[in-house]
Design an enzyme around this catalytic site. Structure first.
Site, PDB file in Angstrom:
ATOM      1  N   LYS A  92      13.771  63.018 -84.977  1.00 40.09           N
ATOM      2  CA  LYS A  92      12.064  63.152 -84.621  1.00 40.09           C
ATOM      3  C   LYS A  92      12.303  63.495 -83.278  1.00 40.09           C
ATOM      4  CE  LYS A  92       8.585  59.061 -83.945  1.00 40.09           C
ATOM      5  NZ  LYS A  92       8.129  58.819 -84.131  1.00 40.09           N
TER       6      LYS A  92
ATOM      7  N   ARG B 119       4.328  53.564 -88.845  1.00 38.67           N
ATOM      8  CA  ARG B 119       5.683  53.198 -88.548  1.00 38.67           C
ATOM      9  C   ARG B 119       5.292  51.772 -87.537  1.00 38.67           C
ATOM     10  NH1 ARG B 119       7.085  54.185 -83.483  1.00 38.67           N
ATOM     11  NH2 ARG B 119       8.785  54.998 -83.793  1.00 38.67           N
TER      12      ARG B 119
ATOM     13  N   GLN C  55      -3.508  53.378 -82.650  1.00 36.33           N
ATOM     14  CA  GLN C  55      -2.202  52.219 -83.129  1.00 36.33           C
ATOM     15  C   GLN C  55      -3.669  50.941 -82.953  1.00 36.33           C
ATOM     16  OE1 GLN C  55       1.011  52.073 -83.257  1.00 36.33           O
ATOM     17  NE2 GLN C  55       1.349  54.059 -83.248  1.00 36.33           N
TER      18      GLN C  55
ATOM     19  N   ASP D  64     -11.933  48.567 -76.445  1.00 39.90           N
ATOM     20  CA  ASP D  64     -10.986  49.307 -75.549  1.00 39.90           C
ATOM     21  C   ASP D  64     -12.153  49.618 -74.780  1.00 39.90           C
ATOM     22  OD1 ASP D  64      -9.850  51.817 -77.068  1.00 39.90           O
ATOM     23  OD2 ASP D  64     -11.422  52.961 -75.816  1.00 39.90           O
TER      24      ASP D  64
ATOM     25  N   ASP E 286       4.683  47.287 -70.800  1.00 35.55           N
ATOM     26  CA  ASP E 286       4.214  46.415 -70.138  1.00 35.55           C
ATOM     27  C   ASP E 286       2.875  46.878 -69.282  1.00 35.55           C
ATOM     28  OD1 ASP E 286       5.608  48.072 -68.504  1.00 35.55           O
ATOM     29  OD2 ASP E 286       6.513  46.578 -67.348  1.00 35.55           O
TER      30      ASP E 286
HETATM   31  N1  LIG Z   1       5.716  51.370 -79.372  1.00 38.47           N
HETATM   32  C1  LIG Z   1       5.930  52.193 -80.232  1.00 38.47           C
HETATM   33  O1  LIG Z   1       6.272  52.287 -81.532  1.00 38.47           O
HETATM   34  C2  LIG Z   1       4.627  53.482 -80.092  1.00 38.47           C
HETATM   35  C3  LIG Z   1       4.445  54.277 -81.631  1.00 38.47           C
HETATM   36  C4  LIG Z   1       3.368  55.227 -80.806  1.00 38.47           C
HETATM   37  C5  LIG Z   1       2.603  55.061 -79.999  1.00 38.47           C
HETATM   38  N2  LIG Z   1       2.755  54.112 -79.185  1.00 38.47           N
HETATM   39  C6  LIG Z   1       1.877  53.779 -77.657  1.00 38.47           C
HETATM   40  O2  LIG Z   1       0.255  53.268 -77.733  1.00 38.47           O
HETATM   41  C7  LIG Z   1      -0.880  53.956 -77.101  1.00 38.47           C
HETATM   42  C8  LIG Z   1      -1.287  54.107 -77.950  1.00 38.47           C
HETATM   43  O3  LIG Z   1      -1.507  55.739 -78.658  1.00 38.47           O
HETATM   44  P1  LIG Z   1      -2.235  55.581 -80.352  1.00 38.47           P
HETATM   45  O4  LIG Z   1      -1.962  57.054 -81.704  1.00 38.47           O
HETATM   46  O5  LIG Z   1      -2.958  54.490 -80.289  1.00 38.47           O
HETATM   47  O6  LIG Z   1      -3.301  56.631 -78.702  1.00 38.47           O
HETATM   48  P2  LIG Z   1      -4.249  56.870 -78.913  1.00 38.47           P
HETATM   49  O7  LIG Z   1      -4.854  57.927 -78.275  1.00 38.47           O
HETATM   50  O8  LIG Z   1      -5.553  56.876 -80.628  1.00 38.47           O
HETATM   51  O9  LIG Z   1      -5.560  55.266 -78.481  1.00 38.47           O
HETATM   52  C9  LIG Z   1      -5.299  55.349 -77.545  1.00 38.47           C
HETATM   53  C10 LIG Z   1      -6.479  54.540 -77.276  1.00 38.47           C
HETATM   54  O10 LIG Z   1      -6.721  53.435 -75.415  1.00 38.47           O
HETATM   55  C11 LIG Z   1      -7.973  53.362 -75.538  1.00 38.47           C
HETATM   56  N3  LIG Z   1      -7.909  53.025 -74.127  1.00 38.47           N
HETATM   57  C12 LIG Z   1      -7.308  54.106 -72.301  1.00 38.47           C
HETATM   58  N4  LIG Z   1      -6.928  53.257 -71.669  1.00 38.47           N
HETATM   59  C13 LIG Z   1      -8.129  52.060 -71.803  1.00 38.47           C
HETATM   60  C14 LIG Z   1      -7.892  50.718 -70.833  1.00 38.47           C
HETATM   61  N5  LIG Z   1      -7.397  50.213 -69.838  1.00 38.47           N
HETATM   62  N6  LIG Z   1      -8.057  49.509 -71.680  1.00 38.47           N
HETATM   63  C15 LIG Z   1      -8.516  49.076 -73.378  1.00 38.47           C
HETATM   64  N7  LIG Z   1      -8.237  50.538 -73.618  1.00 38.47           N
HETATM   65  C16 LIG Z   1      -7.948  51.601 -73.332  1.00 38.47           C
HETATM   66  C17 LIG Z   1      -8.306  55.075 -75.628  1.00 38.47           C
HETATM   67  O11 LIG Z   1      -9.467  55.037 -75.013  1.00 38.47           O
HETATM   68  C18 LIG Z   1      -8.002  55.000 -76.915  1.00 38.47           C
HETATM   69  O12 LIG Z   1      -8.681  54.526 -78.272  1.00 38.47           O
HETATM   70  C19 LIG Z   1       0.664  54.334 -76.481  1.00 38.47           C
HETATM   71  O13 LIG Z   1       0.756  53.610 -75.241  1.00 38.47           O
HETATM   72  C20 LIG Z   1       1.268  55.263 -77.431  1.00 38.47           C
HETATM   73  O14 LIG Z   1       2.360  55.922 -76.115  1.00 38.47           O
HETATM   74  C21 LIG Z   1       3.301  52.705 -79.169  1.00 38.47           C
END
Ligand SMILES: NC(=O)c1ccc[n+]([C@@H]2O[C@H](COP(=O)([O-])OP(=O)(O)OC[C@H]3O[C@@H](n4cnc5c(N)ncnc54)[C@H](O)[C@@H]3O)[C@@H](O)[C@H]2O)c1
Length: 323
Positions: A72, A115, A143, A164, A231
Site C-alpha cells: 500500500k 481495516r 476513523q 469532535d 499518543d
Molecule cells: N492507526 C491506524 O491504523 C490509522 C489508520 C488510518 C488513520 N489513522 C489516523 O487516524 C486519524 C484520523 O483519521 P481520519 O481518516 O478519521 O481523519 P478525519 O479527518 O476524517 O477525522 C479526523 C477528525 O478529528 C477531528 N479533530 C481534529 N482535531 C481534533 C481535536 N483536537 N479533538 C477532537 N477532534 C479533533 C476533526 O474535526 C475530524 O473530524 C489520523 O490521525 C490518521 O492518521 C490511523
C-alpha cells in the site's frame, strides 16, 4: 486471467463490493494468528514527509496462508480537512505470490478506514470487558465512524458519547451512526465526558509534537482504550497508569519511537499476534485498564485487499488495464 493485464478498482468499485465489517474482523484475526506464529512477512514501513505532520508511507506485506502479497502507498495530511479533502488517500497493489505479477491496483481509502476499525475490534475482543456496552469516540471523522462500526459488530453497544473539535462534525457523525447502527449517541462538549465509557477510541490528528489532552485519572478502572492517533491525545502520565498497553506491531512502534513519536509512552507488553496465539495474556480481570495502540500495518491491508480482489473477480467489478 491474462498476465498481460491487471484489474483496476476505483474507490467506487471497492465501495460497491461492500465487504461486511465482520468479515474484515475475522480476516484480521486470522492474520494476527499467523503473525503470532511468525508466518508472515512485513518490514517496518518507510515514508516521506512533504508537509508538517504529513506522511506518505510504503507498506509491503505477505500473508502466505491467505495468498495475499502486495504493497500500500498511503498518505495522511491533517491539513486536508481545511481544504475539504480526505485526511487519508492512497493506492494498493496486490501481487500474485507465485509469479510476482501485479494482479490489481485498487483505491486504498475505504480499505484503510475499515481495516483500522476492524483492528480495534480484534484488540477489544481480547482486551475489553466482554459485557462492554458504552463507547466514547473522541474525534468523529472517518476513523471515528469505522471504529464504532467495528465495535458494534462484536459488542452489544447501547450508548455512545461523541466529541469532535468541530461540533458540526460531531452532529453529522451522530445522525449518520445512529441511523446505521441503531445506537444512542450523545454529543458532548469536552473529551473528558467521553471517558466515562467501557471503551474509548481516540482518532484525532497524529502530531509529532502533540499537546495531549487526556490526563491521568480520566480512564476508568476496567475500561479499554484504542488510540489510532498514536499518543497524540494521551499524556504520558495517563498511559503510565494503564495496566496493559498492546500494539499491532512492537517493531513498528519502536521504529516510530526512534523517529520521535511515543516520547512518554511505556513499551508495549505484547502485540496482537502474541495475544491471539496465547503467548501473552489479554484482559485478566474486570479492573484492569487496558489499551491498544494500533499503528496500522500492511498486514491489515493485505488481509482485506485479497478478499476485495476475489469478490471483484467473482462479480465482474472493475476495469482490466493492459500492462
Ligand atoms: N492507526 C491506524 O491504523 C490509522 C489508520 C488510518 C488513520 N489513522 C489516523 O487516524 C486519524 C484520523 O483519521 P481520519 O481518516 O478519521 O481523519 P478525519 O479527518 O476524517 O477525522 C479526523 C477528525 O478529528 C477531528 N479533530 C481534529 N482535531 C481534533 C481535536 N483536537 N479533538 C477532537 N477532534 C479533533 C476533526 O474535526 C475530524 O473530524 C489520523 O490521525 C490518521 O492518521 C490511523
Amino acid at each position: 486471467m491474462s498476465q498481460q493485464s491487471l484489474l483496476y478498482l476505483s474507490r467506487q468499485d471497492v465501495e460497491e463490493i461492500n465487504l461486511p465489517m465482520i468479515k474484515i474482523i475475522d480476516a484480521l484475526e486470522a492474520m494476527f494468528f499467523e503473525k503470532g506464529n511468525n508466518k508472515v512477512e512485513m518490514p517496518p514501513k518507510p515514508g516521506i514527509h512533504t508537509e508538517k505532520d504529513s506522511f506518505i508511507h510504503a507498506m509491503p506485506a505477505y500473508i502466505p496462508s491467505l495468498g495475499a502479497a502486495g504493497m500500500k502507498w498511503i498518505s495522511g495530511y491533517p491539513s486536508n480537512q481545511a481544504k475539504g479533502l480526505p485526511y487519508i488517500t492512497g493506492l494498493l497493489i496486490l501481487n500474485d505470490p507465485r509469479t510476482g505479477f501485479p494482479l490489481a491496483v485498487m483505491d486504498a481509502t475505504w480499505i484503510t478506514a475499515k481495516r483500522t476499525g476492524a483492528a480495534t475490534a480484534v484488540a477489544a475482543k481480547k482486551l475489553a470487558r466482554v459485557n462492554s456496552s458504552t463507547v466514547g469516540i473522541i474525534a468523529c471523522g472517518v476513523q471515528g465512524r469505522s471504529n464504532l462500526e467495528a465495535l458494534a459488530s462484536v459488542f452489544k453497544i447501547k450508548n455512545v458519547k461523541a466529541y469532535d473539535l468541530y461540533p458540526e462534525v460531531a452532529k453529522s457523525f451522530s445522525r449518520n451512526m445512529e441511523q446505521t447502527l441503531g445506537v444512542e449517541i450523545k454529543i458532548v462538549d469536552h473529551p473528558r465526558k467521553c471517558m466515562v465509557s467501557d471503551i474509548v477510541v481516540t482518532s484525532g490528528p497524529i502530531l509529532r509534537e502533540p499537546n495531549p489532552v487526556i490526563k491521568s485519572g480520566w480512564l476508568p478502572q476496567g475500561a479499554f482504550a484504542s488510540a489510532v492517533d498514536f499518543d497524540s491525545y494521551w499524556q504520558g502520565s495517563a498511559l503510565f497508569e494503564v495496566d496493559k498497553i498492546a500494539t499491532d506491531d512492537i517493531d513498528q512502534m519502536e521504529y516510530y519511537r526512534k523517529e520521535g513519536y511515543f516520547k512518554e509512552t511505556p513499551k508495549a507488553y505484547a502485540d496482537l499476534g502474541d495475544i491471539l496465539v496465547g503467548r501473552k495474556p489479554g484482559r485478566e480481570n474486570d479492573h484492569e485498564r487496558t489499551f491498544c495502540i494500533n499503528l496500522g500495518i500492511a498486514l491489515d491491508d493485505m488481509a482485506t485487499a485479497i478478499m476485495i480482489y476475489r469478490a471483484a473477480r467473482k462479480r465482474g467489478i472493475g476495469r482490466e488495464l493492459p500492462f
